[in-house]
Design an enzyme around this catalytic site. Structure first.
Site, short mmCIF file in Angstrom:
data_model
loop_
_atom_site.label_atom_id
_atom_site.label_comp_id
_atom_site.label_asym_id
_atom_site.label_seq_id
_atom_site.Cartn_x
_atom_site.Cartn_y
_atom_site.Cartn_z
N GLU A 136 45.13 75.34 17.99
CA GLU A 136 44.20 74.38 17.38
C GLU A 136 44.46 74.27 15.89
O GLU A 136 45.01 75.20 15.29
CB GLU A 136 42.75 74.88 17.55
CG GLU A 136 42.27 74.84 18.97
CD GLU A 136 40.92 75.54 19.12
OE1 GLU A 136 40.22 75.77 18.12
OE2 GLU A 136 40.58 75.85 20.27
N LYS B 120 43.39 74.59 12.15
CA LYS B 120 42.41 75.43 11.46
C LYS B 120 41.76 74.59 10.37
O LYS B 120 42.34 74.32 9.33
CB LYS B 120 43.09 76.67 10.87
CG LYS B 120 42.11 77.64 10.28
CD LYS B 120 42.79 78.96 9.98
CE LYS B 120 41.84 79.98 9.42
NZ LYS B 120 41.11 79.54 8.25
N ASP C 2 39.63 73.40 7.35
CA ASP C 2 39.28 74.10 6.11
C ASP C 2 37.88 73.70 5.66
O ASP C 2 37.69 72.81 4.85
CB ASP C 2 40.32 73.75 5.03
CG ASP C 2 40.35 74.80 3.95
OD1 ASP C 2 39.69 75.84 4.11
OD2 ASP C 2 41.04 74.57 2.94
N TYR D 3 34.52 74.34 17.96
CA TYR D 3 35.73 74.91 18.57
C TYR D 3 35.51 76.22 19.32
O TYR D 3 36.44 76.83 19.78
CB TYR D 3 36.81 75.13 17.50
CG TYR D 3 36.31 75.83 16.25
CD1 TYR D 3 35.81 77.12 16.29
CD2 TYR D 3 36.34 75.18 15.01
CE1 TYR D 3 35.33 77.74 15.16
CE2 TYR D 3 35.87 75.81 13.86
CZ TYR D 3 35.37 77.08 13.95
OH TYR D 3 34.90 77.71 12.84
N LYS E 166 48.60 81.02 8.85
CA LYS E 166 48.29 80.34 7.58
C LYS E 166 49.53 79.62 7.10
O LYS E 166 50.62 80.21 7.07
CB LYS E 166 47.85 81.37 6.52
CG LYS E 166 46.49 81.97 6.80
CD LYS E 166 45.38 81.01 6.39
CE LYS E 166 44.02 81.64 6.38
NZ LYS E 166 43.61 82.30 5.20
N CYS F 97 44.93 105.86 -19.90
CA CYS F 97 43.97 104.91 -19.33
C CYS F 97 43.49 103.94 -20.43
O CYS F 97 43.08 104.41 -21.50
CB CYS F 97 42.79 105.66 -18.72
SG CYS F 97 41.48 104.55 -18.17
N CYS G 255 39.40 104.92 -20.81
CA CYS G 255 38.89 106.20 -21.30
C CYS G 255 39.94 107.00 -22.06
O CYS G 255 39.63 108.04 -22.64
CB CYS G 255 38.32 107.02 -20.15
SG CYS G 255 39.58 107.65 -19.05
N CYS H 185 44.18 106.90 -13.16
CA CYS H 185 43.38 107.57 -14.19
C CYS H 185 42.67 108.71 -13.47
O CYS H 185 41.93 108.48 -12.51
CB CYS H 185 42.35 106.61 -14.79
SG CYS H 185 41.11 107.49 -15.75
N CYS I 112 35.50 108.08 -15.81
CA CYS I 112 36.03 106.93 -16.57
C CYS I 112 35.10 105.73 -16.36
O CYS I 112 34.74 105.42 -15.22
CB CYS I 112 37.44 106.63 -16.08
SG CYS I 112 38.07 105.06 -16.68
#
Ligand code: IVH
Length: 664
Positions: free
Chosen positions: A108, A110, A112, A217, A305, A399, A402, A417, A422
């Site tokens: 089918e 798809k 959107d 659907y 997709k 980091c 921190c 980190c 942090c």
């Protein structure tokens, strides 16, 4: 003519015209004639309200403006679909489920748009709901009534729930944006956003003005209507008056799937509406049921997709962000560019190795890829466009938040980190804890968490449950009024009653995703039981590997984590598993079941889950405490023992019949 009779006649004429126009694309009335009939009906109903019925086509025109949407709990969860992106992944999907090479599929388009569940009682539309988080959606009945391709009455007076996609055609989208440009209103990014904004509008009149459409659907309970294949379900729904998509095609094998995809990759631009892929579904319903679902998606369907869109833009800078686990991610800051329907100004560079192996430099022109709702990424630099002004990428060693010295994960190329306190990590942990799939605290999104964090009102997860003490500070902050505060506190308090799996996922234990959190909650029932489970015991559970098991054990050994859990207990955050699927059935309640032999129509996992959901217990061995033995093909000694002990025996068909109303 008698007024009541005329009203009935007008309703018939208008309903027929709607079907011809919206479903059959074959109108027999001119627009003027149609409008005249509608006007006549409206004025008669105004003057003689005693003859106005809830199924009148004029009730499509909602009038009341709501101040919020009510919540709707989906009787059957509204799941999403897994994704595949290329031929190899489509073949892997087929290999995984098509054991005997004889599965038929339905392909089918798809659509959107946004998913919708429609409920009809006695053939009359009584509820329209959004997907929400899949379990709880929003009641959009008033708005749904304004969509002309959604029938208010079906051709048969039956009870039924169907699912589909509300969307906006390309033409309506362009017209809407042209109009908004003229009036200076902000433009919608793409038809999907426009459709979502229009459906989730509290004023149904606005929804009505937006010219939305809907394709249906999915029929969640086909067996209830004697329907054995998905393709039959589509025909059945069309006969009832739903707008199903005409391009659905039954295919015999993987070659048929690939042909359909190739064809629609070419034809996609000629469609009147946007599609973002192709949905592939197993046709046979019994096989669908046997394959079942993971927590989020069906195993019997997937979405291919379309390839991501790629564009070129300049990489202006590279900045570093710190995730909740401490992982450092380099991110590209880009000259804003439009791709796949939205404007991008940032893209992930994943990690140091990725940047170095792709030879990406600051100031490079780079190719950016975005696929649908996936995070945009930098694919490669365009070397030919280098000018000599590019700067090399340098990985940081401390980091950025921190200042702690970063540590490198030897297996993956990631830097972390190590500082549990942090600020960036704390903030990301809070964001994760409050997020939709975790504790689902509405109104506590990324921005407000950042504001509260910076205002020092929210330093760690447990502070969430003390925010009510800071009313004055919060309403004094810009953009936060009394009402926002009250709503926030209400949703925080509501989250205390969540079932264990949300809390468990929200705690952010490494590699414990939603599915694992669900499994752990089902098995251990409450947090205290799980906290004392040793790794070797956790490993015994299906789907839990040695690394996750160790991560869990370690998490509950860490003092900081134990302190957090104590703080959450103090404010009465629920730590028990609440099985909302439980619908006690007298055939199952308080009985002990044993499964033996091969089941053909359902997996063992799914069968056990259903038995538990219906109030029963599943045990591994037969004894005189066993209430029923369910026997599949080639049963073993458990079957013999059951006969000897004269324990009731159900075959698979009998069991499937007992659970047919619950098998979702
Ligand atoms: S079937 C249990 N069919 O795509 C199966 N979904 O990315 C339910 N969608 O949540 C979904 N077109 O909102 C199905 N032909 C189609 C679809 C479709 C669009 C949407 C739907 C779903 C999402 C998953």
């Amino acid at each position: 003519m008698n007024i009541e009779k005329r009203i009935i006649e007008l309703k018939k004429i208008i309903n027929k015209a709607n079907v011809e126009y919206y479903l059959q694309d074959n109108p027999s009335l001119t627009d003027q004639e149609y409008d005249r009939y509608v006007q006549e009906l409206i004025s008669l109903e105004d003057r003689y309200p005693q003859y106005k019925t809830s199924d009148s086509p004029t009730t499509k025109v909602g009038s009341k403006v709501l101040d919020k949407f009510d919540k709707v709990t989906h009787k059957i969860p509204m799941l999403s679909l897994g994704n595949v992106f290329n031929e190899e992944e489509i073949r892997a999907f087929d290999d995984r489920i098509n054991f005997d090479n004889n599965l038929e599929y339905v392909c089918e388009l798809k659509i959107d748009g946004l998913g919708v569940a429609l409920t009809y009682e006695n053939g009359i539309l009584v509820k329209g709901a959004t997907r929400g988080d899949g379990t709880v959606g929003e009641d959009i009945t008033n708005n749904v009534r304004t969509i002309k391709s959604i029938p208010l009455i079906l051709n048969k007076p039956i009870d039924i729930e169907v699912r589909g996609e509300i969307y906006m055609s390309k033409k309506s989208f362009n017209e809407l944006n042209e109009k908004r440009a003229k009036t200076g209103e902000p433009l919608f990014q793409n038809p999907r956003n426009a459709a979502a904004g229009s459906v989730r509008n509290l004023d149904a009149k606005i929804t009505e003005s937006r010219n939305l459409d809907c394709f249906i659907y999915h029929l969640p309970n086909p067996l209830d209507y004697g329907i054995k294949t998905h393709y039959e379900a589509l025909t059945f729904m069309k006969e009832l008056g739903f707008n199903t998509n005409n391009e659905a095609r039954l295919v015999k094998n993987i070659d048929g799937i690939l042909k359909f995809i190739n064809e629609w990759t070419q034809r996609r631009p000629s469609l009147a509406y946007e599609i973002d892929g192709i949905v592939i579904k197993v046709n046979d319903i019994a096989t669908q049921n046997k394959l079942g679902y993971t927590v989020k998606v069906p195993r019997w369907a997937t979405a291919y997709k379309f390839p991501a869109q790629e564009v070129i833009t300049r990489l202006i800078d590279i900045i570093f962000t710190v995730g909740r686990t401490g992982k450092i991610t380099p991110n590209a800051i880009l000259e804003p560019v439009r791709v796949a329907g939205s404007t991008i100004s940032r893209a992930t560079l994943h990690n140091e190795d990725n940047v170095i192996s792709k030879n990406i430099k600051i100031n490079d022109m780079v190719v950016i890829r975005k696929a649908g709702d996936v995070i945009p990424e930098v694919v490669r630099p365009v070397i030919e466009r280098r000018t000599g002004l590019e700067k090399d990428f340098v990985m940081i060693s401390n980091c950025p938040i921190c200042g702690s010295r970063l540590e490198k994960d030897m297996i993956k190329a990631d830097y972390f980190c190590p500082n549990d306190n942090c600020d960036a990590r704390s903030m990301e942990s809070i964001i994760h804890f409050a997020s939709r799939d975790a504790m689902n605290i509405e109104g506590l999104g990324e921005n407000i968490i950042e504001d509260l964090y910076n205002a020092k009102l929210l330093k760690n997860i447990s502070d969430i449950y003390h925010l009510e003490n800071y009313k004055e500070d919060i309403i004094a902050m810009e953009g936060y009024g009394n009402k926002t505060f009250e709503n926030l506190i209400a949703s925080i308090n509501k989250s205390k009653d969540n079932s264990l799996e949300r809390l468990l996922f929200g705690l952010g234990i490494r590699q414990v995703g939603l599915k694992t959190a669900k499994i752990l909650s089902r098995v251990y029932k409450n947090l205290d039981n799980l906290m004392i489970a040793p790794a070797h015991e956790l490993e015994e559970i299906k789907d839990i590997g040695p690394i996750i098991a160790l991560n869990i054990e370690n998490y509950f050994k860490n003092e900081n984590n134990l302190y957090l859990i104590d703080r959450l207990k103090e404010v009465n955050v629920n730590m028990e598993y609440i099985n909302t699927n439980i619908r006690i059935d007298e055939d199952f309640a308080n009985k002990t079941f044993v499964l033996t032999g091969t089941l053909n129509m359902i997996t063992r996992d799914k069968a056990s889950e259903l038995i538990e959901n219906l109030g029963g217990k599943v045990s591994n061995s037969v004894s005189n405490k066993t209430s029923v033995v369910i026997v599949g093909e080639n049963p073993g000694s458990k079957y013999d023992k059951a006969k000897k002990l004269e324990i009731p025996i159900w075959d698979e068909e009998y069991f499937m019949d007992k659970i047919k109303d619950y098998n979702i």
